[in-house]
Structures are given as structure tokens and as C-alpha cells.
Design a protein around this motif. Sequence first.
Motif, PDB file in Angstrom:
ATOM      1  N   THR A 171       0.854  -1.183   0.000  1.00 28.76           N
ATOM      2  CA  THR A 171       0.000   0.000   0.000  1.00 28.76           C
ATOM      3  C   THR A 171       0.898   1.243   0.000  1.00 28.76           C
ATOM      4  O   THR A 171       2.075   1.183   0.329  1.00 28.76           O
ATOM      5  CB  THR A 171      -0.964   0.004   1.209  1.00 28.76           C
ATOM      6  N   SER A 172       0.314   2.350  -0.377  1.00 26.68           N
ATOM      7  CA  SER A 172       1.067   3.608  -0.403  1.00 26.68           C
ATOM      8  C   SER A 172       0.514   4.553   0.656  1.00 26.68           C
ATOM      9  O   SER A 172      -0.595   4.357   1.165  1.00 26.68           O
ATOM     10  CB  SER A 172       0.934   4.265  -1.785  1.00 26.68           C
ATOM     11  N   LEU A 173       1.275   5.579   0.949  1.00 30.55           N
ATOM     12  CA  LEU A 173       0.815   6.583   1.901  1.00 30.55           C
ATOM     13  C   LEU A 173      -0.465   7.242   1.388  1.00 30.55           C
ATOM     14  O   LEU A 173      -1.401   7.483   2.154  1.00 30.55           O
ATOM     15  CB  LEU A 173       1.905   7.616   2.163  1.00 30.55           C
ATOM     16  N   ALA A 174      -0.519   7.515   0.099  1.00 27.37           N
ATOM     17  CA  ALA A 174      -1.721   8.138  -0.477  1.00 27.37           C
ATOM     18  C   ALA A 174      -2.952   7.252  -0.274  1.00 27.37           C
ATOM     19  O   ALA A 174      -4.042   7.749   0.052  1.00 27.37           O
ATOM     20  CB  ALA A 174      -1.509   8.428  -1.952  1.00 27.37           C
ATOM     21  N   GLU A 175      -2.804   5.950  -0.454  1.00 27.37           N
ATOM     22  CA  GLU A 175      -3.927   5.028  -0.241  1.00 27.37           C
ATOM     23  C   GLU A 175      -4.343   4.992   1.229  1.00 27.37           C
ATOM     24  O   GLU A 175      -5.529   4.940   1.548  1.00 27.37           O
ATOM     25  CB  GLU A 175      -3.553   3.617  -0.702  1.00 27.37           C
ATOM     26  N   ILE A 176      -3.377   5.040   2.102  1.00 20.53           N
ATOM     27  CA  ILE A 176      -3.658   5.046   3.542  1.00 20.53           C
ATOM     28  C   ILE A 176      -4.431   6.309   3.924  1.00 20.53           C
ATOM     29  O   ILE A 176      -5.436   6.249   4.634  1.00 20.53           O
ATOM     30  CB  ILE A 176      -2.347   4.925   4.344  1.00 20.53           C
ATOM     31  N   VAL A 177      -3.970   7.445   3.436  1.00 19.44           N
ATOM     32  CA  VAL A 177      -4.637   8.717   3.757  1.00 19.44           C
ATOM     33  C   VAL A 177      -6.050   8.731   3.185  1.00 19.44           C
ATOM     34  O   VAL A 177      -7.001   9.135   3.871  1.00 19.44           O
ATOM     35  CB  VAL A 177      -3.810   9.918   3.254  1.00 19.44           C
ATOM     36  N   GLU A 178      -6.211   8.278   1.952  1.00 24.34           N
ATOM     37  CA  GLU A 178      -7.546   8.265   1.346  1.00 24.34           C
ATOM     38  C   GLU A 178      -8.476   7.327   2.117  1.00 24.34           C
ATOM     39  O   GLU A 178      -9.644   7.658   2.352  1.00 24.34           O
ATOM     40  CB  GLU A 178      -7.491   7.868  -0.127  1.00 24.34           C
ATOM     41  N   ALA A 179      -7.978   6.170   2.519  1.00 27.45           N
ATOM     42  CA  ALA A 179      -8.793   5.254   3.332  1.00 27.45           C
ATOM     43  C   ALA A 179      -9.174   5.928   4.648  1.00 27.45           C
ATOM     44  O   ALA A 179     -10.321   5.812   5.104  1.00 27.45           O
ATOM     45  CB  ALA A 179      -8.027   3.966   3.591  1.00 27.45           C
ATOM     46  N   GLY A 180      -8.231   6.627   5.243  1.00 27.80           N
ATOM     47  CA  GLY A 180      -8.521   7.359   6.477  1.00 27.80           C
ATOM     48  C   GLY A 180      -9.589   8.412   6.281  1.00 27.80           C
ATOM     49  O   GLY A 180     -10.476   8.581   7.129  1.00 27.80           O
ATOM     50  N   ARG A 181      -9.533   9.107   5.166  1.00 29.18           N
ATOM     51  CA  ARG A 181     -10.530  10.148   4.886  1.00 29.18           C
ATOM     52  C   ARG A 181     -11.922   9.540   4.720  1.00 29.18           C
ATOM     53  O   ARG A 181     -12.912  10.084   5.207  1.00 29.18           O
ATOM     54  CB  ARG A 181     -10.133  10.945   3.649  1.00 29.18           C
ATOM     55  N   GLU A 182     -11.984   8.410   4.026  1.00 22.96           N
ATOM     56  CA  GLU A 182     -13.275   7.735   3.845  1.00 22.96           C
ATOM     57  C   GLU A 182     -13.828   7.243   5.178  1.00 22.96           C
ATOM     58  O   GLU A 182     -15.025   7.397   5.462  1.00 22.96           O
ATOM     59  CB  GLU A 182     -13.109   6.570   2.867  1.00 22.96           C
ATOM     60  N   LEU A 183     -12.964   6.648   5.990  1.00 25.68           N
ATOM     61  CA  LEU A 183     -13.402   6.165   7.302  1.00 25.68           C
ATOM     62  C   LEU A 183     -13.844   7.309   8.210  1.00 25.68           C
ATOM     63  O   LEU A 183     -14.815   7.173   8.960  1.00 25.68           O
ATOM     64  CB  LEU A 183     -12.281   5.367   7.968  1.00 25.68           C
ATOM     65  N   LEU A 184     -13.131   8.416   8.152  1.00 26.41           N
ATOM     66  CA  LEU A 184     -13.493   9.579   8.959  1.00 26.41           C
ATOM     67  C   LEU A 184     -14.923  10.012   8.655  1.00 26.41           C
ATOM     68  O   LEU A 184     -15.723  10.239   9.566  1.00 26.41           O
ATOM     69  CB  LEU A 184     -12.514  10.734   8.715  1.00 26.41           C
ATOM     70  N   GLU A 185     -15.258  10.125   7.387  1.00 25.00           N
ATOM     71  CA  GLU A 185     -16.614  10.548   7.009  1.00 25.00           C
ATOM     72  C   GLU A 185     -17.651   9.502   7.386  1.00 25.00           C
ATOM     73  O   GLU A 185     -18.746   9.836   7.812  1.00 25.00           O
ATOM     74  CB  GLU A 185     -16.706  10.873   5.519  1.00 25.00           C
ATOM     75  N   ARG A 186     -17.307   8.243   7.230  1.00 26.00           N
ATOM     76  CA  ARG A 186     -18.277   7.180   7.488  1.00 26.00           C
ATOM     77  C   ARG A 186     -18.469   6.904   8.977  1.00 26.00           C
ATOM     78  O   ARG A 186     -19.589   6.726   9.448  1.00 26.00           O
ATOM     79  CB  ARG A 186     -17.842   5.899   6.779  1.00 26.00           C
ATOM     80  N   ASP A 187     -17.355   6.871   9.734  1.00 26.37           N
ATOM     81  CA  ASP A 187     -17.400   6.403  11.118  1.00 26.37           C
ATOM     82  C   ASP A 187     -17.027   7.461  12.148  1.00 26.37           C
ATOM     83  O   ASP A 187     -17.008   7.166  13.341  1.00 26.37           O
ATOM     84  CB  ASP A 187     -16.449   5.210  11.285  1.00 26.37           C
TER      85      ASP A 187
END
Length: 190
Positions: free
Chosen positions: A7-23
Motif C-alpha cells: 500500500t502507499s501513503l496516499a492510499e492510507i490517507v484516502e482510506a482514512g478520509r473515507e473512514l473519517l466521514e463514514r465512522d
Amino acid sequence: MPTPDRTSLAEIVEAGRELLERDGLDGLTMQAVATRVGVRAPSLYKRVSNRDALITLVADATLRELGDSIDAAPDARDGDPRARLRAMARAVRAFARRRPVAFRLIFAPGAELRLDPDSLARSSASVLAVSAELAGEEHALDAARTFTAWANGFVSMELAGAFRLGGDVDRAFEFGIERLADAVAASGTR
């Protein structure tokens, strides 16, 4: 032979952003991000030192996106600085509606975020520029802070459902930004 990065840092950050909005912020955990990007949690620590660093990266990405949204707003490049300020305010409001949890994160009082100074400068540049045109260079920062405080306050109240007296909230928003643009412009003529 080293293990290949999965995985890349960009993928990690994007996953974090999605989780932040969802959860919400409580749902933004290293384990949740690891699951989202398809690795084990210890693998994340190769890229992000801890949860606080992850939250800071997510907030920084959000700040950059907000700046891009402001810059890309219709009329944001119009010749009339009042029209540009109104367009920027509408862009802030639209962004907050799209990413309400992230919006609250970057404007949270007392947040212990160490945001990248370049991202802060970049996200503020357009608002500072139009503030300087309206209020003059001497008052540009004051005017930009006034704009930001008004926009954040209005939008935060709207997101919280705090306008309970009825009436047209869109009309109130337009009324407010018109008066704010007039006031900022008037301060530049004194």
C-alpha cells in the motif's frame, strides 16, 4: 529479499478520509485503515508512525482539498473581488456539506493538529488575496480571518441543525456573505 510494499501513503490517507466521514473520528483507527487498504495493522507503521500522525495527514489532505475547492469555485477568478469572496464562501459551504466530519476536524477548537505550513498557506492564499483587494494589504489578514470565522460559524451551525427558527437558510447565507463582503470592502476605504 525485502517484502514488497502493499500500500502507499496516499492510499492510507484516502482510506482514512473515507473512514473519517463514514465512522467519525473515533472510527479512524490504525486497524480500520489497515483493513480498508488490505494489510495488517503493523504494516501501516512503516508509513505512519501512529494514530495522531494519521489524523494529521487526513486533516492536511482535507485542508488541501478545501483550498482546491475554493480556488475552483465558479466566479472565484471573476474580476470583481466581492463576487470572488461570495464564490469562495459558497465553495466552503459546499465542501462542508460534502465532507462534514473532515470540515469539523480542521476547524475544531483546540485540535492538536500540526498541519503542514505549506498546506495552510496554499489553502489560505485565495482568501488572503481577495481580502487584500477588498480591505487593503494592511487589513488582509484581519479580513481573511473575519471571512473564515463567519463562514465556519455559519456552516458549523447549519451542519449541527442549529438554525431552528425557520426561514430560508440559503437566503440567510447569501444575506450574510453580501453584508460581509460590503463590510470588508468598506474597511479598505477608511
